[in-house]
Design a protein around this motif. Structure first.
Motif, PDB file in Angstrom:
ATOM      1  N   PHE A 179       0.836  -1.198   0.000  1.00  0.00           N
ATOM      2  CA  PHE A 179       0.000   0.000   0.000  1.00  0.00           C
ATOM      3  C   PHE A 179       0.869   1.245   0.000  1.00  0.00           C
ATOM      4  O   PHE A 179       2.077   1.194   0.267  1.00  0.00           O
ATOM      5  N   ILE A 180       0.241   2.356  -0.310  1.00  0.00           N
ATOM      6  CA  ILE A 180       0.844   3.682  -0.213  1.00  0.00           C
ATOM      7  C   ILE A 180      -0.053   4.511   0.695  1.00  0.00           C
ATOM      8  O   ILE A 180      -1.274   4.572   0.481  1.00  0.00           O
ATOM      9  N   ALA A 181       0.519   5.125   1.705  1.00  0.00           N
ATOM     10  CA  ALA A 181      -0.227   5.978   2.628  1.00  0.00           C
ATOM     11  C   ALA A 181       0.212   7.424   2.421  1.00  0.00           C
ATOM     12  O   ALA A 181       1.408   7.735   2.510  1.00  0.00           O
ATOM     13  N   TYR A 182      -0.754   8.281   2.131  1.00  0.00           N
ATOM     14  CA  TYR A 182      -0.481   9.697   1.892  1.00  0.00           C
ATOM     15  C   TYR A 182      -0.668  10.462   3.196  1.00  0.00           C
ATOM     16  O   TYR A 182      -1.729  10.379   3.826  1.00  0.00           O
ATOM     17  N   ILE A 183       0.341  11.198   3.591  1.00  0.00           N
ATOM     18  CA  ILE A 183       0.279  12.031   4.789  1.00  0.00           C
ATOM     19  C   ILE A 183      -0.035  13.452   4.340  1.00  0.00           C
ATOM     20  O   ILE A 183       0.742  14.065   3.597  1.00  0.00           O
ATOM     21  N   LEU A 184      -1.176  13.967   4.750  1.00  0.00           N
ATOM     22  CA  LEU A 184      -1.682  15.258   4.331  1.00  0.00           C
ATOM     23  C   LEU A 184      -1.673  16.238   5.498  1.00  0.00           C
ATOM     24  O   LEU A 184      -1.694  15.824   6.669  1.00  0.00           O
ATOM     25  N   ASP A 185      -1.652  17.520   5.180  1.00  0.00           N
ATOM     26  CA  ASP A 185      -1.789  18.516   6.227  1.00  0.00           C
ATOM     27  C   ASP A 185      -3.266  18.759   6.510  1.00  0.00           C
ATOM     28  O   ASP A 185      -4.152  18.099   5.955  1.00  0.00           O
ATOM     29  N   GLY A 186      -3.564  19.712   7.400  1.00  0.00           N
ATOM     30  CA  GLY A 186      -4.942  19.958   7.781  1.00  0.00           C
ATOM     31  C   GLY A 186      -5.809  20.479   6.663  1.00  0.00           C
ATOM     32  O   GLY A 186      -7.042  20.397   6.732  1.00  0.00           O
ATOM     33  N   MET A 187      -5.212  21.016   5.590  1.00  0.00           N
ATOM     34  CA  MET A 187      -5.954  21.530   4.450  1.00  0.00           C
ATOM     35  C   MET A 187      -6.107  20.503   3.337  1.00  0.00           C
ATOM     36  O   MET A 187      -6.693  20.796   2.301  1.00  0.00           O
ATOM     37  N   GLY A 188      -5.554  19.299   3.537  1.00  0.00           N
ATOM     38  CA  GLY A 188      -5.660  18.248   2.532  1.00  0.00           C
ATOM     39  C   GLY A 188      -4.541  18.221   1.520  1.00  0.00           C
ATOM     40  O   GLY A 188      -4.631  17.481   0.537  1.00  0.00           O
ATOM     41  N   ASN A 189      -3.471  18.993   1.730  1.00  0.00           N
ATOM     42  CA  ASN A 189      -2.334  18.997   0.810  1.00  0.00           C
ATOM     43  C   ASN A 189      -1.338  17.911   1.212  1.00  0.00           C
ATOM     44  O   ASN A 189      -1.050  17.714   2.396  1.00  0.00           O
ATOM     45  N   GLU A 190      -0.805  17.229   0.223  1.00  0.00           N
ATOM     46  CA  GLU A 190       0.149  16.151   0.515  1.00  0.00           C
ATOM     47  C   GLU A 190       1.464  16.721   1.029  1.00  0.00           C
ATOM     48  O   GLU A 190       2.055  17.613   0.421  1.00  0.00           O
ATOM     49  N   ILE A 191       1.913  16.177   2.164  1.00  0.00           N
ATOM     50  CA  ILE A 191       3.198  16.560   2.744  1.00  0.00           C
ATOM     51  C   ILE A 191       4.277  15.553   2.318  1.00  0.00           C
ATOM     52  O   ILE A 191       5.316  15.924   1.780  1.00  0.00           O
ATOM     53  N   PHE A 192       4.016  14.297   2.584  1.00  0.00           N
ATOM     54  CA  PHE A 192       4.884  13.219   2.118  1.00  0.00           C
ATOM     55  C   PHE A 192       4.048  11.951   2.083  1.00  0.00           C
ATOM     56  O   PHE A 192       2.852  11.965   2.390  1.00  0.00           O
ATOM     57  N   ARG A 193       4.667  10.861   1.700  1.00  0.00           N
ATOM     58  CA  ARG A 193       3.968   9.589   1.621  1.00  0.00           C
ATOM     59  C   ARG A 193       4.863   8.474   2.127  1.00  0.00           C
ATOM     60  O   ARG A 193       6.091   8.596   2.127  1.00  0.00           O
ATOM     61  N   VAL A 194       4.218   7.404   2.567  1.00  0.00           N
ATOM     62  CA  VAL A 194       4.959   6.207   2.972  1.00  0.00           C
ATOM     63  C   VAL A 194       4.509   5.064   2.072  1.00  0.00           C
ATOM     64  O   VAL A 194       3.321   4.914   1.774  1.00  0.00           O
ATOM     65  N   ARG A 195       5.453   4.278   1.649  1.00  0.00           N
ATOM     66  CA  ARG A 195       5.183   3.183   0.714  1.00  0.00           C
ATOM     67  C   ARG A 195       5.703   1.887   1.300  1.00  0.00           C
ATOM     68  O   ARG A 195       6.855   1.793   1.729  1.00  0.00           O
ATOM     69  N   ARG A 196       4.811   0.900   1.338  1.00  0.00           N
ATOM     70  CA  ARG A 196       5.226  -0.399   1.853  1.00  0.00           C
ATOM     71  C   ARG A 196       4.894  -1.481   0.846  1.00  0.00           C
ATOM     72  O   ARG A 196       3.723  -1.681   0.503  1.00  0.00           O
ATOM     73  N   PRO A 197       5.898  -2.207   0.352  1.00  0.00           N
ATOM     74  CA  PRO A 197       5.634  -3.302  -0.592  1.00  0.00           C
ATOM     75  C   PRO A 197       5.147  -4.555   0.149  1.00  0.00           C
ATOM     76  O   PRO A 197       5.121  -4.602   1.389  1.00  0.00           O
ATOM     77  N   PHE A 198       4.773  -5.554  -0.632  1.00  0.00           N
ATOM     78  CA  PHE A 198       4.364  -6.822  -0.043  1.00  0.00           C
ATOM     79  C   PHE A 198       5.532  -7.454   0.715  1.00  0.00           C
ATOM     80  O   PHE A 198       6.681  -7.392   0.290  1.00  0.00           O
ATOM     81  N   SER A 229       8.979  -6.866   7.204  1.00  0.00           N
ATOM     82  CA  SER A 229       8.363  -5.762   6.474  1.00  0.00           C
ATOM     83  C   SER A 229       9.341  -4.598   6.342  1.00  0.00           C
ATOM     84  O   SER A 229      10.237  -4.412   7.168  1.00  0.00           O
ATOM     85  N   THR A 230       9.132  -3.812   5.287  1.00  0.00           N
ATOM     86  CA  THR A 230       9.929  -2.612   5.028  1.00  0.00           C
ATOM     87  C   THR A 230       8.982  -1.507   4.574  1.00  0.00           C
ATOM     88  O   THR A 230       8.074  -1.752   3.770  1.00  0.00           O
ATOM     89  N   ILE A 231       9.197  -0.314   5.085  1.00  0.00           N
ATOM     90  CA  ILE A 231       8.354   0.823   4.713  1.00  0.00           C
ATOM     91  C   ILE A 231       9.258   2.014   4.425  1.00  0.00           C
ATOM     92  O   ILE A 231      10.260   2.234   5.128  1.00  0.00           O
ATOM     93  N   TYR A 232       8.927   2.759   3.369  1.00  0.00           N
ATOM     94  CA  TYR A 232       9.756   3.867   2.899  1.00  0.00           C
ATOM     95  C   TYR A 232       9.005   5.188   3.079  1.00  0.00           C
ATOM     96  O   TYR A 232       7.795   5.266   2.862  1.00  0.00           O
ATOM     97  N   ALA A 233       9.747   6.219   3.445  1.00  0.00           N
ATOM     98  CA  ALA A 233       9.218   7.578   3.529  1.00  0.00           C
ATOM     99  C   ALA A 233       9.737   8.372   2.340  1.00  0.00           C
ATOM    100  O   ALA A 233      10.950   8.405   2.083  1.00  0.00           O
ATOM    101  N   GLU A 234       8.817   9.001   1.609  1.00  0.00           N
ATOM    102  CA  GLU A 234       9.177   9.707   0.380  1.00  0.00           C
ATOM    103  C   GLU A 234       8.559  11.099   0.375  1.00  0.00           C
ATOM    104  O   GLU A 234       7.420  11.289   0.809  1.00  0.00           O
ATOM    105  N   VAL A 235       9.324  12.055  -0.130  1.00  0.00           N
ATOM    106  CA  VAL A 235       8.853  13.426  -0.308  1.00  0.00           C
ATOM    107  C   VAL A 235       9.030  13.780  -1.783  1.00  0.00           C
ATOM    108  O   VAL A 235      10.151  13.765  -2.302  1.00  0.00           O
ATOM    109  N   ASP A 236       7.912  14.071  -2.447  1.00  0.00           N
ATOM    110  CA  ASP A 236       7.935  14.393  -3.884  1.00  0.00           C
ATOM    111  C   ASP A 236       8.600  13.287  -4.702  1.00  0.00           C
ATOM    112  O   ASP A 236       9.369  13.548  -5.633  1.00  0.00           O
TER     113      ASP A 236
END
Length: 368
Positions: free
Chosen positions: A205-224, A229-236
């Motif tokens: 899955f990919i989880a989008y981390i948004l601010d209070g106005m709904g704008n994307e700040i960064f995202r976390v991506r976790r493969p199968f 397990s491994t999870i990545y933090a990505e900005v842009d």
């Protein structure tokens, strides 16, 4: 024609009486003037050549409301002159339009009494440590959400999962303990519906981390994953950190990396302990993630867990920060390191605290 000239005085009388009745029926003010414009090619008896205009004086305004009238008079069955239906209909429509305009003006609020609408804004940052100054364009985007001493992350209740064991996309609300009036961010999962039902907690899955106005700040991506397990933090789209889980029979161990350098490790003693402390290589405390107990009903039947991420150096004078224990840290985490800590909280919730539904039968998985 001789007989018609004999009754020439009747028509002005009928006209005056009709105008009086019209003024009384429509409620025209005294400023109303009804004039007759007769062309040089006809008289009152010539209907095609006569034109009547209704002029309404708008008070102090110089503009006059002029209503051209067509087919002003017609012959009734008894050969008596009367006003046509088209003319009266046009007058009635004009009067209705004026009443609607007056009614709308009454509803308008004066400028000095304008209603102030509350606009939801991003709460201000609540921590101003020297180590929180953005050092890269990626950290500039992270500052509005992560420059805070405490973050409360609460997962929404998934009713389809409770009733029918149908796995839904996870959703979270992020609050700042110093500003509990409004959320500072949200977390929204995006995943394949089939993978959610088949793979459950091991789904990619990919989880989008948004601010209070709904704008994307960064995202976390976790493969199968199957074992670790491994999870990545990505900005842009740029990877800034990663969290790797190390397999252990009962302990919960995670390694946190910023780029290629490890900056913290989590070594939880077992499934009975819901506190996850981030420590550096010298065993100094850097941050802490606590999974709160929310009551027997929520814990047994839902996945609505709540996590408190404490980065230390909190201002406990306002909001809910006064009830959160103060955490002493060796150094404040940078904004990028805090983004990795948020990714760790998402991974913990998915790895250990998500229910495996079984047709409405709740089963809590405390550990693997």
């Amino acid at each position: 024609m001789v007989g018609m000239h004999r009754y020439r005085w009747v028509l002005p009388l009928l006209l005056n009486n009709s105008m009086r009745w019209l003024e009384k029926w429509l409620g025209f003010p005294k400023a109303m003037k009804i004039t007759r414009v007769t062309s040089k090619f006809g008289s009152l008896l010539n209907q095609s050549a006569d034109k009547y205009q209704l002029q309404y004086d708008m008070g102090n305004h110089h503009n006059m409301l002029q209503i051209p009238l067509s087919r002003r008079f017609g012959n009734s069955v008894g050969k008596e002159y009367s006003m046509s239906r088209e003319w009266l209909t046009q007058l009635w429509l004009e009067e209705k339009r004026k009443r609607i305009a007056v009614r709308s003006r009454r509803k308008q609020v004066p400028a000095e009494q304008e209603i102030q609408f509350k606009i939801m804004e991003q709460p201000p940052i609540s921590q101003y440590d020297e180590g929180l100054y953005p050092s890269s364009p990626e950290e500039v985007r992270l500052a509005p959400l992560l420059a805070r001493a405490n973050l409360l992350i609460t997962r929404d209740i998934e009713w389809a999962n409770i009733m029918f064991a149908f796995e839904q996309e996870s959703r979270y609300v992020i609050m700042d303990a110093s500003y509990p009036q409004s959320p500072v961010g949200f977390i929204r999962e995006q995943s394949n519906i089939i993978f959610r039902q088949v793979l459950r907690s091991r789904r990619p899955f990919i989880a989008y981390i948004l601010d209070g106005m709904g704008n994307e700040i960064f995202r976390v991506r976790r493969p199968f994953w199957l074992i670790n397990s491994t999870i990545y933090a990505e900005v842009d789209g740029k990877e800034i950190g990663v969290v790797n889980r190390r397999w252990h029979l009962w302990r919960r161990i995670y390694d946190l990396y910023l780029g290629n350098k490890q900056f913290a490790v989590v070594e939880n003693p077992g499934f009975w302990d819901w506190t996850f402390t981030l420590k550096d290589e010298n065993d100094n405390v850097l941050a802490q993630i606590n999974r709160d107990w929310r009551g027997l009903g929520l814990e047994l039947f839902t996945d609505a867990g709540q996590y408190v991420i404490r980065f230390g150096n909190a201002d406990s004078s306002s909001g809910l920060a006064s009830v959160i224990p103060e955490l002493k840290v060796a150094r404040p985490l940078s904004l990028s390191e805090r983004a990795v800590a948020v990714a760790l909280a998402v991974s913990l919730d998915s790895d250990y605290f998500s229910r495996r539904g079984g047709w409405g039968l709740p089963v809590i998985i405390a550990g693997e």
